[in-house]
Each structure stands twice: as C-alpha cells, then as structure tokens.
Design an enzyme around this catalytic site. Structure first.
Site, PDB file in Angstrom:
ATOM      1  N   ARG A 267      -0.433   2.024  23.182  1.00  4.01           N
ATOM      2  CA  ARG A 267      -0.772   0.740  22.546  1.00  4.01           C
ATOM      3  C   ARG A 267      -1.989   0.825  21.634  1.00  4.01           C
ATOM      4  O   ARG A 267      -2.651  -0.172  21.357  1.00  4.01           O
ATOM      5  CB  ARG A 267      -0.990  -0.358  23.587  1.00  4.01           C
ATOM      6  CG  ARG A 267       0.230  -0.630  24.435  1.00  4.01           C
ATOM      7  CD  ARG A 267       0.184  -2.008  25.055  1.00  4.01           C
ATOM      8  NE  ARG A 267       1.402  -2.245  25.786  1.00  4.01           N
ATOM      9  CZ  ARG A 267       1.574  -1.912  27.059  1.00  4.01           C
ATOM     10  NH1 ARG A 267       0.588  -1.340  27.730  1.00  4.01           N
ATOM     11  NH2 ARG A 267       2.699  -2.165  27.656  1.00  4.01           N
TER      12      ARG A 267
ATOM     13  N   LYS B 273     -11.362  -0.394  -3.287  1.00  2.00           N
ATOM     14  CA  LYS B 273     -10.402  -0.619  -2.187  1.00  2.00           C
ATOM     15  C   LYS B 273     -11.110  -1.238  -0.984  1.00  2.00           C
ATOM     16  O   LYS B 273     -10.600  -2.170  -0.357  1.00  2.00           O
ATOM     17  CB  LYS B 273      -9.732   0.706  -1.806  1.00  2.00           C
ATOM     18  CG  LYS B 273      -8.745   0.594  -0.665  1.00  2.00           C
ATOM     19  CD  LYS B 273      -7.324   0.388  -1.120  1.00  2.00           C
ATOM     20  CE  LYS B 273      -6.385  -0.013  -0.001  1.00  2.00           C
ATOM     21  NZ  LYS B 273      -5.224   0.814   0.137  1.00  2.00           N
TER      22      LYS B 273
ATOM     23  N   ASN C 182      -1.252  -4.329  -5.922  1.00  3.13           N
ATOM     24  CA  ASN C 182       0.132  -3.999  -6.257  1.00  3.13           C
ATOM     25  C   ASN C 182       0.397  -4.055  -7.758  1.00  3.13           C
ATOM     26  O   ASN C 182       1.544  -4.081  -8.197  1.00  3.13           O
ATOM     27  CB  ASN C 182       1.091  -4.948  -5.518  1.00  3.13           C
ATOM     28  CG  ASN C 182       1.029  -4.708  -4.027  1.00  3.13           C
ATOM     29  OD1 ASN C 182       1.043  -3.574  -3.570  1.00  3.13           O
ATOM     30  ND2 ASN C 182       0.930  -5.784  -3.264  1.00  3.13           N
TER      31      ASN C 182
ATOM     32  N   HIS D 125       5.622   8.325  -7.196  1.00  5.57           N
ATOM     33  CA  HIS D 125       5.081   6.971  -7.049  1.00  5.57           C
ATOM     34  C   HIS D 125       4.078   6.630  -8.167  1.00  5.57           C
ATOM     35  O   HIS D 125       4.140   5.566  -8.783  1.00  5.57           O
ATOM     36  CB  HIS D 125       4.419   6.838  -5.672  1.00  5.57           C
ATOM     37  CG  HIS D 125       3.801   5.497  -5.439  1.00  5.57           C
ATOM     38  ND1 HIS D 125       4.550   4.342  -5.335  1.00  5.57           N
ATOM     39  CD2 HIS D 125       2.506   5.123  -5.327  1.00  5.57           C
ATOM     40  CE1 HIS D 125       3.735   3.314  -5.149  1.00  5.57           C
ATOM     41  NE2 HIS D 125       2.493   3.752  -5.140  1.00  5.57           N
TER      42      HIS D 125
ATOM     43  N   HIS E 133       8.161  -0.087  -8.269  1.00  8.28           N
ATOM     44  CA  HIS E 133       8.974   0.164  -7.066  1.00  8.28           C
ATOM     45  C   HIS E 133      10.464   0.115  -7.397  1.00  8.28           C
ATOM     46  O   HIS E 133      11.258   0.908  -6.878  1.00  8.28           O
ATOM     47  CB  HIS E 133       8.683  -0.886  -5.984  1.00  8.28           C
ATOM     48  CG  HIS E 133       7.605  -0.451  -5.039  1.00  8.28           C
ATOM     49  ND1 HIS E 133       6.887  -1.333  -4.286  1.00  8.28           N
ATOM     50  CD2 HIS E 133       7.134   0.771  -4.737  1.00  8.28           C
ATOM     51  CE1 HIS E 133       6.000  -0.668  -3.555  1.00  8.28           C
ATOM     52  NE2 HIS E 133       6.128   0.604  -3.813  1.00  8.28           N
TER      53      HIS E 133
ATOM     54  N   HIS F 199       3.168  -2.130  -9.363  1.00  7.55           N
ATOM     55  CA  HIS F 199       4.065  -1.705  -8.293  1.00  7.55           C
ATOM     56  C   HIS F 199       5.376  -2.508  -8.264  1.00  7.55           C
ATOM     57  O   HIS F 199       6.364  -2.040  -7.723  1.00  7.55           O
ATOM     58  CB  HIS F 199       3.380  -1.835  -6.926  1.00  7.55           C
ATOM     59  CG  HIS F 199       2.310  -0.807  -6.686  1.00  7.55           C
ATOM     60  ND1 HIS F 199       1.217  -0.657  -7.513  1.00  7.55           N
ATOM     61  CD2 HIS F 199       2.177   0.146  -5.721  1.00  7.55           C
ATOM     62  CE1 HIS F 199       0.449   0.324  -7.047  1.00  7.55           C
ATOM     63  NE2 HIS F 199       1.010   0.828  -5.970  1.00  7.55           N
TER      64      HIS F 199
ATOM     65  N   LYS G 132      -2.997   0.337   6.369  1.00  9.00           N
ATOM     66  CA  LYS G 132      -1.537   0.194   6.315  1.00  9.00           C
ATOM     67  C   LYS G 132      -0.933   1.507   6.794  1.00  9.00           C
ATOM     68  O   LYS G 132      -1.215   2.565   6.230  1.00  9.00           O
ATOM     69  CB  LYS G 132      -1.061  -0.101   4.896  1.00  9.00           C
ATOM     70  CG  LYS G 132      -1.279  -1.540   4.467  1.00  9.00           C
ATOM     71  CD  LYS G 132      -0.610  -1.817   3.128  1.00  9.00           C
ATOM     72  CE  LYS G 132      -0.836  -3.263   2.699  1.00  9.00           C
ATOM     73  NZ  LYS G 132      -0.318  -3.522   1.343  1.00  9.00           N
TER      74      LYS G 132
ATOM     75  N   GLU H 106      -3.642  -8.868   3.669  1.00  7.83           N
ATOM     76  CA  GLU H 106      -2.950  -9.224   2.433  1.00  7.83           C
ATOM     77  C   GLU H 106      -2.456 -10.673   2.426  1.00  7.83           C
ATOM     78  O   GLU H 106      -1.300 -10.963   2.100  1.00  7.83           O
ATOM     79  CB  GLU H 106      -1.786  -8.246   2.162  1.00  7.83           C
ATOM     80  CG  GLU H 106      -1.412  -8.222   0.692  1.00  7.83           C
ATOM     81  CD  GLU H 106      -0.453  -7.096   0.311  1.00  7.83           C
ATOM     82  OE1 GLU H 106      -0.744  -5.929   0.644  1.00  7.83           O
ATOM     83  OE2 GLU H 106       0.547  -7.402  -0.326  1.00  7.83           O
TER      84      GLU H 106
ATOM     85  N   ARG I 163      -5.655  -9.073  -1.647  1.00 10.24           N
ATOM     86  CA  ARG I 163      -5.222  -7.670  -1.552  1.00 10.24           C
ATOM     87  C   ARG I 163      -3.959  -7.390  -2.377  1.00 10.24           C
ATOM     88  O   ARG I 163      -3.730  -6.259  -2.800  1.00 10.24           O
ATOM     89  CB  ARG I 163      -5.015  -7.277  -0.078  1.00 10.24           C
ATOM     90  CG  ARG I 163      -4.709  -5.805   0.115  1.00 10.24           C
ATOM     91  CD  ARG I 163      -4.872  -5.357   1.559  1.00 10.24           C
ATOM     92  NE  ARG I 163      -4.462  -3.982   1.719  1.00 10.24           N
ATOM     93  CZ  ARG I 163      -4.642  -3.259   2.812  1.00 10.24           C
ATOM     94  NH1 ARG I 163      -5.242  -3.800   3.857  1.00 10.24           N
ATOM     95  NH2 ARG I 163      -4.247  -2.008   2.885  1.00 10.24           N
TER      96      ARG I 163
ATOM     97  N   GLU J 201      -3.353   5.314  -9.813  1.00 11.88           N
ATOM     98  CA  GLU J 201      -3.989   4.317  -8.930  1.00 11.88           C
ATOM     99  C   GLU J 201      -5.465   4.125  -9.312  1.00 11.88           C
ATOM    100  O   GLU J 201      -5.994   3.015  -9.229  1.00 11.88           O
ATOM    101  CB  GLU J 201      -3.879   4.742  -7.455  1.00 11.88           C
ATOM    102  CG  GLU J 201      -2.461   4.920  -6.931  1.00 11.88           C
ATOM    103  CD  GLU J 201      -1.716   3.614  -6.620  1.00 11.88           C
ATOM    104  OE1 GLU J 201      -2.314   2.518  -6.716  1.00 11.88           O
ATOM    105  OE2 GLU J 201      -0.512   3.708  -6.292  1.00 11.88           O
TER     106      GLU J 201
HETATM  107  N1  GLY Z   1      -1.638   0.294  -1.247  1.00 12.58           N
HETATM  108  C1  GLY Z   1      -1.915  -1.079  -1.336  1.00 12.58           C
HETATM  109  C2  GLY Z   1      -2.687  -1.606  -0.180  1.00 12.58           C
HETATM  110  O1  GLY Z   1      -3.208  -0.850   0.606  1.00 12.58           O
HETATM  111  O2  GLY Z   1      -2.776  -2.794  -0.039  1.00 12.58           O
END
Ligand code: GLY
Length: 364
Positions: free
Chosen positions: A122, A228, A246, A266, A253, A249, A144, A238, A242, A186
């Site tokens: 956990r 970041k 994107n 990417h 994507h 993206h 993430k 997000e 946040r 990026e």
């Molecule tokens: N890669 C985008 C984020 O971490 O929100």
C-alpha cells in the site's frame, strides 16, 4: 555546480537535486532521508550496463542491502506484466514498508517503479534518478506514475510523489541524440507556457543538442525543473493549472497514437502539437506572429522541425482528440499560449478552426 529545488507540497515536500557527477554520491544523499536498509534498484539493461554497478556499489558502501530488478527497455514494456516483475523482486528481497525503490532510468522505468512503489504494501518510498532529458525535466517530478493498458497510454496509474529526485546531467552523454531532442521539446514547452527567461536563454545558445555547455545545461535543467516544481506545487492533482503542462500534447497525442507510437517519439509529437496549437492561438489572436515564429525557430534549431506524418485523415485526428484525457463534457480542451511565458486552457476553440488547420497540414 549544484541546484536544489523544493517541490512545495503540503503533505510530502521533496527536493530535486541537480549536480554533474552526483550519481557517484547517490548513497550519501539517500542517507539524509533516513530510509530503511533495503533498496531495490529498478532499471533497464542498457542503464544497468552503464551505471548499475556504480549505483549498487555506492549504496552497499553506505550499508544498504541492495537488490536490482532489470526490466526490458521501451514504451511497449510499460505494462502490468513488467510491474509484476518488480513485485516479484520486492518479494524475493522481502521489502518492508520502510524499504525504497530507486528508479534508475528514463520515463518508462520511472513510471513503472513509481507505480510499483505506490502499490507495494500500500505504498513504499521511491527515489527517482532520471537518465533521459525528458524524464529529468518532466516525468520524474510531480508524482504521476503508471502503466499502459493495451487500449490506451497511461490508463492505469496513481499519484505517488518521490522522496527525492537526483539528476546527474553527465549521464546525458550516453543518451541518443534523438532522445535528447525529444526532451528539448518539453524544455521549450516550459519556456513558452511558463518561463520567458528560459526561452531567451535557449535562444542565446549557439547549439541546442547534447553538446550544450555544462553551464548552459545546468541552467536549462534548473529552470525546467523549477517550472515543473512550481506548477505541481500549486496544483498537485491537476485540478486546473497543471493542465498547462499539456501544451502541444492534445494534437501531439493524437498524432502519436494514430501512428501507433512507432513513427514519431513523444517529444517529436509534442513539437508538432506545439506548432499546431501555436497556430490556433495565432488565429484566435491570443499571441502574435513574432512570438509564434520565435517558438518555431527554436523548435527548428533544436532539430524538431520534423515533417507531419503522412496518410493521416483530418477526421481521424478530430475523432482521436475526443478521446483525450482532458476532454470535459464532450469538449476538447486546448492549452494555448497567450505570449512567451504564459498560457491558458480553453474549450472555446471552434471545431471548424481545428478542422481547417488539420486539413491545411495533413491534406483533405
Ligand atoms: N507530464 C505532465 C504532468 O506531469 O502533469
């Protein structure tokens, strides 16, 4: 040269350490976290060959009991099956709640080790040691984690913040140039949506590949990771801000997925997406021609002026946009720049405008 950036989160703040050669003293930095004795290093065969032994030796010298789990490299192995291998290694090494996973690798290793750490017993600690530019400036920070489902990218995952992120810019020397360029997409993105000073710093460099001077690279990494960290610090899950990460993206994507993640990587997809989103912003009067052109020039100088994939139908791209994770109440949300260093998230982009843009770039 050393930069220390704090990701200011109320429950679990952590630091991002950027320093050339720091890999050799990784164990000393882990000591300061007061971790349990057992560590499982998760990596891939190439990185194990380059850096694995150095990391294990340094950790063992500080008294840690170290196991290594080597996973196959590549996005197609970012699966629950690979995570199962981490769980098996965790069992073999009898990891406990106080044990730690060390993710030594690019985004694929980082995402999988992070997810295994989020779910094993956990939740145990993870330290991210990113080895690609993309992972250094993006994937390793912000928590993430996850894996792909056969029918979609990153559909299975969890937020799980690392205890520490350790970045050694010297490891970029062994990074293939195409992957370095992908990370630069990026970096340029941060310059456009958040940090104008980073953008002008990039413009001032005589080259934008992995022969960037160590000093210039340190600035690039520090400003990108700071961007970041600031964004994640304000919006961990997000809920709003946040989403500006994107930028490029949304259409990117769609291009990646419609070409089965094989034709373009990417970063290249993001670069193409930034060009198209930048053009949408221009048509909507959100930024001016000069700013758009400066973005395009920088992408070109970074080796990211790649041709649009051929054979894609505009209607197929439009349909793919509807499956984007950011779609809300059926409306596609775009991140659009409002100048160099600022951007908005909006669902107020007329479908006709997007369709026309795609027809212009892909053919009818
Ligand atoms: N890669 C985008 C984020 O971490 O929100």
């Amino acid at each position: 040269m050393q930069s220390l950036i704090t990701v200011e989160l109320p429950e679990n703040p952590y630091q991002v350490l950027i320093s050339p050669g720091v890999l050799a003293s990784l164990a000393e930095h882990l000591q300061t976290l007061r971790l349990g004795r057992k560590i499982l290093v998760v990596t891939n065969p190439t990185l194990q060959r380059h850096y694995g032994q150095q990391v294990v030796t340094s950790l063992e010298a500080q008294g840690f009991s170290v196991g290594v789990c080597i996973l196959p490299a590549g996005e197609r192995y970012k699966t629950l099956r690979s995570v199962q291998k981490i769980y098996d290694a965790a069992l073999d090494q009898q990891l406990e709640r106080s044990s730690t996973l060390v993710a030594l690798g690019g985004g694929v290793v980082g995402d999988m080790a992070g997810f295994a750490a989020a779910t094993w017993l956990r939740g145990i600690g993870v330290v991210q040691v990113p080895t690609s530019l993309l992972a250094m400036v993006d994937a390793s920070i912000g928590g993430k984690t996850g894996v792909n489902h056969p029918r979609g990218k990153n559909l299975i995952g969890a937020f799980h913040q690392p205890r520490l992120v350790v970045i050694d810019p010297q490891v970029l020397k062994t990074l293939p140039r195409r992957e370095f360029r992908a990370g630069m997409a990026e970096v340029i993105k941060y310059g456009v949506v958040w940090d104008q000073t980073l953008f002008t710093h990039l413009e001032a460099q005589s080259r934008l590949d992995n022969l960037l001077t160590p000093e210039a690279l340190q600035v690039v990494l520090t400003r990108s990771c700071t961007a970041k960290a600031q964004i994640v610090g304000q919006d961990e899950r997000e809920a709003g801000l946040r989403a500006i990460l994107n930028y490029g993206h949304t259409i990117g994507h769609a291009l990646e997925s419609l070409t089965n993640y094989r034709l373009i990587n990417h970063g290249e997809a993001v670069a193409l997406g930034m060009g198209l989103a930048g053009e949408l912003a221009l048509k909507l009067g959100l930024w001016d021609q000069t700013s758009y052109q400066r973005q395009q020039t920088l992408l070109e100088r970074a080796g990211l002026a790649i041709p649009m994939p051929t054979g894609l139908e505009p209607q197929a791209v439009l349909a793919c946009l509807q499956t984007d994770k950011k779609v809300m109440a059926g409306r596609v949300r775009f991140v659009l720049p409002t100048g160099l260093g600022s951007a908005i998230v909006t669902d107020q982009v007329p479908r006709d405008l997007v369709e026309q843009l795609l027809v212009n770039h892909l053919g009818a």
